[in-house]
Design an enzyme around this catalytic site. Structure first.
Site, PDB file in Angstrom:
ATOM      1  N   HIS A  13     -24.603 153.635 -23.132  1.00 32.49           N
ATOM      2  CA  HIS A  13     -23.463 154.417 -22.953  1.00 32.49           C
ATOM      3  C   HIS A  13     -23.049 154.444 -21.661  1.00 32.49           C
ATOM      4  O   HIS A  13     -23.768 154.878 -20.745  1.00 32.49           O
ATOM      5  CB  HIS A  13     -23.409 155.741 -23.726  1.00 32.49           C
ATOM      6  N   GLU A  31     -25.149 148.535 -16.039  1.00 28.82           N
ATOM      7  CA  GLU A  31     -25.549 148.507 -17.361  1.00 28.82           C
ATOM      8  C   GLU A  31     -26.204 147.020 -17.383  1.00 28.82           C
ATOM      9  O   GLU A  31     -27.159 147.090 -18.334  1.00 28.82           O
ATOM     10  CB  GLU A  31     -24.303 148.198 -18.302  1.00 28.82           C
ATOM     11  N   ASN A  77     -23.324 142.645 -21.885  1.00 28.98           N
ATOM     12  CA  ASN A  77     -24.444 143.155 -22.040  1.00 28.98           C
ATOM     13  C   ASN A  77     -25.686 142.116 -22.659  1.00 28.98           C
ATOM     14  O   ASN A  77     -26.832 142.046 -22.386  1.00 28.98           O
ATOM     15  CB  ASN A  77     -24.618 144.493 -22.634  1.00 28.98           C
TER      16      ASN A  77
END
Length: 215
Positions: A108, A173, A13
């Site tokens: 999350h 994500e 990420n």
């Protein structure tokens, strides 16, 4: 937008966010990446983008509170607009959360409030849900329960495993985290209690709400 990113692992990420800054999709910079793991591959990701990366060893402190107080001071040296948790695997103290209230976000791998904590993808598979996903949210003292900025939904197939579901979720994500940071950097994210509104964003039901514009 000046951000500090906290990591513990591979930094996938972090890479997506750093690429969004480098491409100009987000205006600003990542001034610092902090890891609580010495061998975290994410530190190499930071170096590859020319970002300052630091390992701060929790073992050098008398417990979580002292460690977090040090982190607060170190992060404040960068004067960040936003503190981003990107696979940071330590539970934060109340003092840390209070220090950055309103400018601390996390991602999350579930549609919170479902499947909080560790191994959210495994929890989803074992529970037998038909849909799961990921959530970018503001961090509060309640674990994985802060106001939701954006969520992405992915189907859970009968033959999915924890690994296969994790891979499907991770691809989203990498889209919604940079998008959320961009919205925040543009001053478009407004919080009213638990409700977050992105000004000017189009809203839909699936697979992302609100609809992604840039990623």
């Amino acid at each position: 937008m000046n951000i500090v990113v906290l990591i513990s692992g591979r930094g996938s990420n972090l890479r997506a966010i750093a690429e969004a800054f480098r491409s100009g999709k987000i205006k600003g910079r990542i001034s610092l990446v902090i890891s609580n793991k010495k061998d975290a591959p994410g530190l190499d990701v930071a170096r590859g983008y020319g970002i300052k990366g630091e390992f701060i060893d929790p073992k050098g402190f008398q417990g979580r509170e002292e460690y977090d107080r040090y982190l607060i001071d170190r992060i404040n040296m960068e004067n960040p607009d936003l503190v981003v948790l990107a696979g940071y695997m330590r539970i934060l103290s109340d003092a840390f959360i209070e220090a950055f209230e309103g400018k601390l976000i996390n991602i999350h791998p579930s549609l919170i409030p479902a499947f909080k904590g560790l191994h959210a993808q495994r929890q989803a598979v074992e529970f037998g849900v038909r849909f799961s996903g990921c959530t970018v949210h503001y961090v509060t003292k309640d674990l994985d329960a802060g106001p939701v900025i954006v969520q992405a939904v992915v189907p859970v197939n009968p033959d999915d495993t924890e690994q296969s579901l994790s891979e499907k979720i991770l691809s989203y994500e990498h889209r919604i985290y940079p998008q959320a940071i961009k919205w925040i950097s543009e001053g478009r994210v407004k919080i009213n209690g638990r409700t977050v509104v992105v000004e000017g964003a189009r809203y839909n039901s699936l697979p992302v709400n609100p609809e992604l514009e840039d990623f």
